[in-house]
Design a protein around this motif. Structure first.
Motif, PDB file in Angstrom:
ATOM      1  N   THR A 101      16.245  -6.343  20.271  1.00  0.00           N
ATOM      2  CA  THR A 101      15.981  -7.125  19.061  1.00  0.00           C
ATOM      3  C   THR A 101      14.710  -6.626  18.369  1.00  0.00           C
ATOM      4  O   THR A 101      14.665  -6.509  17.139  1.00  0.00           O
ATOM      5  CB  THR A 101      15.843  -8.615  19.419  1.00  0.00           C
ATOM      6  OG1 THR A 101      17.078  -9.063  19.976  1.00  0.00           O
ATOM      7  CG2 THR A 101      15.522  -9.455  18.204  1.00  0.00           C
TER       8      THR A 101
ATOM      9  N   GLN B 219      20.077 -12.860  15.509  1.00  0.00           N
ATOM     10  CA  GLN B 219      20.552 -13.782  16.542  1.00  0.00           C
ATOM     11  C   GLN B 219      20.381 -15.191  16.007  1.00  0.00           C
ATOM     12  O   GLN B 219      19.394 -15.491  15.345  1.00  0.00           O
ATOM     13  CB  GLN B 219      19.700 -13.614  17.813  1.00  0.00           C
ATOM     14  CG  GLN B 219      20.277 -12.630  18.794  1.00  0.00           C
ATOM     15  CD  GLN B 219      19.349 -12.381  19.974  1.00  0.00           C
ATOM     16  OE1 GLN B 219      18.192 -12.057  19.806  1.00  0.00           O
ATOM     17  NE2 GLN B 219      19.865 -12.540  21.168  1.00  0.00           N
TER      18      GLN B 219
ATOM     19  N   ASP C 269      22.794  -8.266  15.320  1.00  0.00           N
ATOM     20  CA  ASP C 269      22.160  -8.561  16.608  1.00  0.00           C
ATOM     21  C   ASP C 269      23.060  -9.500  17.400  1.00  0.00           C
ATOM     22  O   ASP C 269      23.132 -10.695  17.112  1.00  0.00           O
ATOM     23  CB  ASP C 269      20.778  -9.178  16.369  1.00  0.00           C
ATOM     24  CG  ASP C 269      19.925  -9.160  17.640  1.00  0.00           C
ATOM     25  OD1 ASP C 269      20.481  -8.966  18.732  1.00  0.00           O
ATOM     26  OD2 ASP C 269      18.699  -9.358  17.518  1.00  0.00           O
ATOM     27  N   GLU C 270      23.749  -8.978  18.374  1.00  0.00           N
ATOM     28  CA  GLU C 270      24.672  -9.729  19.219  1.00  0.00           C
ATOM     29  C   GLU C 270      25.589 -10.637  18.419  1.00  0.00           C
ATOM     30  O   GLU C 270      25.566 -11.857  18.574  1.00  0.00           O
ATOM     31  CB  GLU C 270      23.888 -10.549  20.252  1.00  0.00           C
ATOM     32  CG  GLU C 270      22.988  -9.646  21.074  1.00  0.00           C
ATOM     33  CD  GLU C 270      22.552 -10.283  22.381  1.00  0.00           C
ATOM     34  OE1 GLU C 270      23.102 -11.335  22.739  1.00  0.00           O
ATOM     35  OE2 GLU C 270      21.681  -9.701  23.036  1.00  0.00           O
TER      36      GLU C 270
HETATM   37 MG   LIG Z   1      17.870  -9.825  21.668  1.00  0.00          MG
END
Ligand SMILES: [Mg+2]
Ligand SMILES: Nc1ncnc2c1ncn2[C@@H]1O[C@H](COP(=O)(O)OP(=O)(O)O)[C@@H](O)[C@H]1O
Lengths: 236, 282
Positions: A43, A76, A158-159
């Motif tokens: 991240t 995220q 991000d994810e």
């Molecule tokens: Mg992360």
């Protein structure tokens, strides 16, 4: 030609170094997956690319017609967003915020852009609904539509599937693949899911392992980083 | 019932009561707008901490015998707001612990100073009215009224001009920053405005009850309303109605203004809570 070139990047907060020696490059149309265990600085790397956090060394260069405003970001999810009062339309439109400068309102063009992106992601029926009452998969699509409103050359995700059930995750992956293959959008994605990374990505960056790996998916499968980290899982 | 109106009409022939109503409603309006941001950004504790700092500053200013307390209290509170915002974002000191430290410290020092150096014959009365607002209806000078009108207008204009940026930053600070919004400047503006509103609202409800005025309308409206626009508009309305009702009640029943306004806000919250509950069940 490369859109982003990173060389010998060092990342950290205050004086604490989290990761050093990160080098990679991304060209137009690439699909780069960043893998590595929790806390390895994925991240932070993404935030550094977006210039949200300072780097402690090395360089990040953007070129090939990519400037600051061409990058769309899907962060995220935060805890606060889960009960935030907002309609889907309000969230997606907020992707246009950078286009407005000092103008206090969104223009007709912004609204059309927002609706086009909602249609593109299959959420155009939801625009008046409260964001917090959507399913996890729908919420991620809303945030992806917002990112597309901000920029449509390069996406940083991000994810994007964390917390989604397997079928919603599979659909999300399919949507991202289409954006990459059909619309030619460069994708940089952080993922925990090595299976999906190997299925969709063209390139892999493995952080949090020494030596770090960067290269094509084919080379990654032969690398020590892959063998040491995922050999066990593959057989499952 | 007719009697009530007659009594009210009687009261409203006094200019200081009219001033109190206008100022009360304006303060309620601006603090509820700000409250939406503070609640959603999880910054409510900063409002609470600042009100204690403002109490400390008021104590020192009144003991020092200044003609206009605002001139000391406002800059001190604004400075505290900036410091709290900084520490709240730093990872070294836990944000909430820092706020607790500063706010309890200011409370203690304020009381100590008032008790030790005050020339007043009624120290506990002074302390009480700084904490809970004046016992009777507040008496305001023309300057106070214009100050209130000016600051409320500034807050409302800020909200209208920046409503889209306010949404973008409150919903997702990182994203807004990547899209080119000056998030740092925005947070600073919010901190300064918070300090201004708290100092203003202290006149109405006293420093301990200020947070109630800031957070209650936002929390009430979020029980029922689900989009940002409707939450902003409804909390402004809720706050204005509660403040007006509270001030009228306090005039009629001779209760303390601050706690009456807060009590009305609590009733409103309960009502909205029930409505929200029923809506969910259906
Ligand atoms: Mg992360
Ligand atoms: N704002 C911050 N200040 C200080 N340290 C941080 C901050 N954000 C993350 N970290 C630390 O940096 C490390 C890497 O975090 P992160 O980039 O979120 O990892 P990942 O995304 O790979 O799980 C972690 O050890 C985390 O505790």
């Amino acid at each position: 030609m490369a859109q982003i070139v990173c060389s010998e990047l060092t990342l950290g907060y205050e004086k604490k170094i989290i990761s050093t020696g990160i080098s990679f490059e991304v060209s137009a149309g690439d699909y780069l997956c960043i893998v590595g265990e929790n806390g390895s600085g994925k991240t932070t790397l993404m935030k550094a690319l977006l210039r949200l956090v300072p780097t402690m060394g090395g360089s990040i260069e953007t070129s090939d017609g990519i400037s600051h405003g061409d990058i769309g970001y899907l962060p995220q999810q935060t805890e606060a967003q889960k009960d935030f009062p907002a309609s889907v339309e309000e969230v997606v439109l907020s992707g246009c915020i950078g286009r407005r400068g000092f103008l206090p309102i969104y223009t007709k063009a912004d609204k059309i852009r927002a609706h086009n992106n909602m249609r593109r992601l299959g959420i155009d029926g939801l625009q008046k609904l409260p964001y917090r009452e959507l399913s996890g998969g729908q919420q991620q699509r809303v945030l992806l539509a917002r990112a597309l409103c901000a920029a449509d050359k390069l996406l940083l995700l991000d994810e994007p599937v964390s917390g989604l059930d397997p079928s919603a995750a599979a659909e999300m992956y399919k949507t991202i693949e289409e954006l990459n293959r059909k619309d030619g959008i460069t994708v940089i994605m952080i993922s925990h899911d090595i299976g999906a990374a190997l299925k969709y990505a063209t390139h892999i960056l493995h952080v949090g392992y020494t030596p770090k790996f960067f290269g094509t998916k084919e080379d990654y499968l032969k690398s020590g980083a892959y063998a040491d980290s995922y050999r066990g899982e593959e057989k499952e | 019932m007719k009697d009530v109106f007659l009594t009210l009409a009687d009261y409203f022939s006094y200019s200081f009561i009219r001033y109190a109503l206008v100022v009360g409603v304006l303060i309620a309006l601006s603090s509820s707008l700000l409250g939406v941001i503070l609640v959603l950004k999880r910054f409510s504790f900063i409002g609470d901490g600042l009100s204690h700092v403002a109490f400390g500053a008021t104590a020192v200013a009144s003991v020092a015998g200044l003609s206009n307390n605002m001139l000391v209290v406002l800059p001190v509170t604004v400075a505290a707001a900036v410091v709290l915002l900084r520490t709240g974002q730093s990872t070294k000191i836990k944000g909430d612990a820092a706020v607790a430290m500063i706010s309890v410290g200011a409370l203690a020092v304020g009381y100590l100073v008032m008790n030790t150096f005050s020339m007043s014959s009624n120290v506990s009365g002074d302390v009480c009215s700084t904490l809970f607002g004046s016992v009777a209806i507040l008496t305001l000078s023309k300057l106070d009224v214009w100050l209130c009108v000016g600051m409320s207008a500034a807050v409302i204009i800020f909200f209208i001009l920046f409503r889209n940026k306010i949404f973008a930053v409150t919903f997702d600070e990182s994203f807004a920053a990547t899209a080119g919004v000056g998030v740092k400047g925005f947070n600073l503006a919010v901190a300064v405005i918070t300090a201004m509103i708290i100092v203003l609202a202290m006149n109405l409800v006293g420093s301990l009850l200020v947070s109630a005025l800031v957070i209650f309308p936002a929390l009430s409206s979020m029980r029922v309303f689900k989009t940002f626009k409707s939450v902003i508009i409804s909390s402004a309305l809720i706050s204005v109605v509660c403040a007006a009702l509270g001030i009228l009640c306090s005039v009629l029943l001779s209760t303390p203004v601050g706690s009456t306004v807060v009590a009305v806000n609590i009733l409103a919250f309960l009502a909205f809570f029930c409505i929200g509950f029923v809506m969910k069940r259906r």
